[in-house]
Write an enzyme that holds these catalytic residues in place. Structure first.
Site, short mmCIF file in Angstrom:
data_model
loop_
_atom_site.label_atom_id
_atom_site.label_comp_id
_atom_site.label_asym_id
_atom_site.label_seq_id
_atom_site.Cartn_x
_atom_site.Cartn_y
_atom_site.Cartn_z
N TYR A 146 0.85 -1.20 0.00
CA TYR A 146 0.00 0.00 0.00
C TYR A 146 0.88 1.24 0.00
O TYR A 146 0.94 1.98 0.97
CB TYR A 146 -0.90 -0.04 1.23
CG TYR A 146 -1.97 1.03 1.32
CD1 TYR A 146 -2.88 1.23 0.29
CD2 TYR A 146 -2.08 1.82 2.46
CE1 TYR A 146 -3.87 2.20 0.39
CE2 TYR A 146 -3.07 2.78 2.57
CZ TYR A 146 -3.96 2.97 1.53
OH TYR A 146 -4.95 3.94 1.63
N ARG A 159 -1.11 7.66 -3.93
CA ARG A 159 -2.03 6.75 -3.25
C ARG A 159 -3.28 7.48 -2.75
O ARG A 159 -3.23 8.63 -2.36
CB ARG A 159 -1.29 6.11 -2.05
CG ARG A 159 -2.06 5.00 -1.37
CD ARG A 159 -1.27 4.46 -0.20
NE ARG A 159 -1.26 5.38 0.93
CZ ARG A 159 -0.43 5.29 1.97
NH1 ARG A 159 0.50 4.35 1.99
NH2 ARG A 159 -0.50 6.15 2.97
N ASP A 160 -4.39 6.74 -2.75
CA ASP A 160 -5.65 7.27 -2.21
C ASP A 160 -6.06 8.54 -2.96
O ASP A 160 -6.38 9.57 -2.36
CB ASP A 160 -5.51 7.56 -0.72
CG ASP A 160 -6.83 7.46 0.03
OD1 ASP A 160 -7.76 6.85 -0.50
OD2 ASP A 160 -6.93 8.01 1.15
N SER A 202 -5.71 8.70 3.71
CA SER A 202 -4.56 7.80 3.62
C SER A 202 -3.63 8.16 2.48
O SER A 202 -2.97 7.29 1.91
CB SER A 202 -5.05 6.36 3.46
OG SER A 202 -5.81 5.96 4.56
N ASP A 204 -7.78 0.22 -2.96
CA ASP A 204 -8.38 1.48 -3.43
C ASP A 204 -7.63 2.10 -4.60
O ASP A 204 -7.68 3.32 -4.79
CB ASP A 204 -8.45 2.51 -2.29
CG ASP A 204 -9.44 2.11 -1.22
OD1 ASP A 204 -10.21 1.15 -1.44
OD2 ASP A 204 -9.45 2.75 -0.16
N ASP A 233 -9.41 4.53 10.47
CA ASP A 233 -9.52 4.79 9.04
C ASP A 233 -9.05 6.19 8.67
O ASP A 233 -8.71 6.45 7.52
CB ASP A 233 -10.97 4.65 8.58
CG ASP A 233 -11.49 3.24 8.68
OD1 ASP A 233 -10.71 2.31 8.42
OD2 ASP A 233 -12.67 3.06 9.02
#
Length: 394
Positions: free
Chosen positions: A118, A123-124, A130, A171, A349
């Site tokens: 991840y 990212r995200d 995140s 994701d 989260d």
């Protein structure tokens, strides 16, 4: 065949034959992929770092020690969410080898260790909670290859006798199916595709089972979304060397969708996939339409034990009223390799406080717990709620 590079070797012989031209670059030859369900016939790695988090809560709640320690005895995934986390893999696998040979395993077979990769550049891309350390502007694509994937592959090769599962980039590709209207996602799309194809190519080994993230029923359950993501998988897998590079797909990661008869039927009646098991069935059909067949699934059950907890299907952050779901287990139903606690219960989260680091507006929704820390930080209140609401009960 071991993973590595093959070079064409040549030199002028007695007959004066030509040497290999210098423009002939090394050719990467991937190892044969892993086969079968890695969870069957195996025991499961228990992460001491996660157990330490639970023990910290036990010290705060001594009257509940026996109940809370039941969670310590259950496996969770290990998240590789930064360059700094990559070197920890060898230590975890060495510890898994000790668990396999130690008395606590009791001769129960090989130990399987589950990692979550991840750390994609950008990212995200459609949220804040995140967002990662690597970006296109700071050379993130090259760093992902050289600082994440290559050292990760080396550590896996050094533990060739162990069973290793990798869930690849939650994701990520799902955002390319539905969120290209978000500028950051549109810019990241080619980088996501190249980087994930590279990861699959380099990490595919006889002892490494790869599962691509497949979002969840409330995100991609509609037929048009399933068709989009299936086409994306087809193209990425072609770039990675073929459909056999992966064992399958992972769903519901860090999410709350029930296995059967959950909130989606009430909140999203147009979704033909009202729960995760239906989604697995329907996604399997969509994948077959683009030639991807014979794949297994992992479903994250770390927080989907309770339904009736949401007012909006899109609520995804520290959902109030949620509980632990089915315990990690191999082959619970046909087509599913495992139920697993991919998101460690108790890990936040995202932050709910606007003035604090890691804040995301979605984490301050009416469906979310208040007082939440940044993503990945321990959230005692959430952990206790998950334990209290566990279904089946602890």
């Amino acid at each position: 065949m071991a993973m590595g590079v093959v070079t064409a070797l040549g030199a002028p012989g007695c007959s004066g034959g030509p040497a290999v031209a210098p423009e002939h670059a090394p050719v990467f030859v991937p190892a044969p992929p892993a086969s079968g369900n890695p969870f069957e016939g195996a025991s499961f790695y228990l992460d001491p770092a996660y157990a330490a988090k639970v023990e910290a809560t036990v010290r705060e709640q001594p009257a509940r020690a026996a109940q809370l320690r039941k969670v310590e005895a259950l496996p969770t995934a290990l998240w590789l969410d930064s360059v700094a986390a990559v070197p920890t893999v060898s230590r975890a696998l060495d510890d898994a080898a000790r668990q396999e040979s130690g008395h606590e395993n009791g001769g129960k077979g090989p130990v399987v260790t589950v990692f979550v990769l991840y750390d994609l550049p950008e990212r995200d891309c459609s949220a804040q909670a995140s967002s990662g350390e690597l970006s296109i502007e700071n050379g993130g694509e090259a760093r992902y290859q050289h600082d994440v994937i290559e050292p990760l592959a080396a550590q896996f090769r050094a533990h060739a006798s162990q069973r290793i599962v990798v869930v690849v980039e939650p994701d990520s590709l799902a955002n390319l199916a539905t969120n290209l209207g978000v500028g950051k996602c549109a810019a990241a799309a080619p980088v996501y595709r190249r980087s994930i194809a590279l990861a699959l190519k380099r990490l595919s080994m006889p002892n490494v089972w790869l599962y691509l993230d497949a979002a969840h029923a409330g995100w991609l359950g509609w037929k048009r979304n399933r068709a989009k993501i299936a086409a994306i998988y087809r193209d990425v897998l072609a770039d990675a060397g073929g459909n056999d590079r992966i064992r399958g797909f992972a769903t519901n990661i860090s999410n709350y969708d029930a296995l059967r008869r959950g909130d989606l039927a009430r909140l999203e009646p147009s979704d033909p996939c009202p729960d995760e098991l239906t989604y697995v069935e329907k996604l399997t059909e969509s994948l077959a339409e683009v030639g991807i067949t014979g794949k297994g699934f992992i479903i994250d059950t770390s927080r989907n034990g309770r339904s009736g907890t949401k007012t909006k299907s899109g609520s995804w952050c520290n959902v109030a009223g949620s509980g632990l779901g089915e315990r990690p287990q191999a082959a619970p139903v046909p087509g599913v390799d495992a139920y697993w606690w991919i998101k460690p219960p108790g890990d936040s989260d995202g932050g709910s406080e606007p003035a604090a680091a890691g804040y995301d507006a979605s984490c301050a929704s009416p469906d979310s717990l208040t007082g939440a820390p940044r993503a990945g930080a321990w959230f005692t209140r959430q952990f206790l709620q998950l334990v209290d609401n566990a279904m089946p009960p602890l």
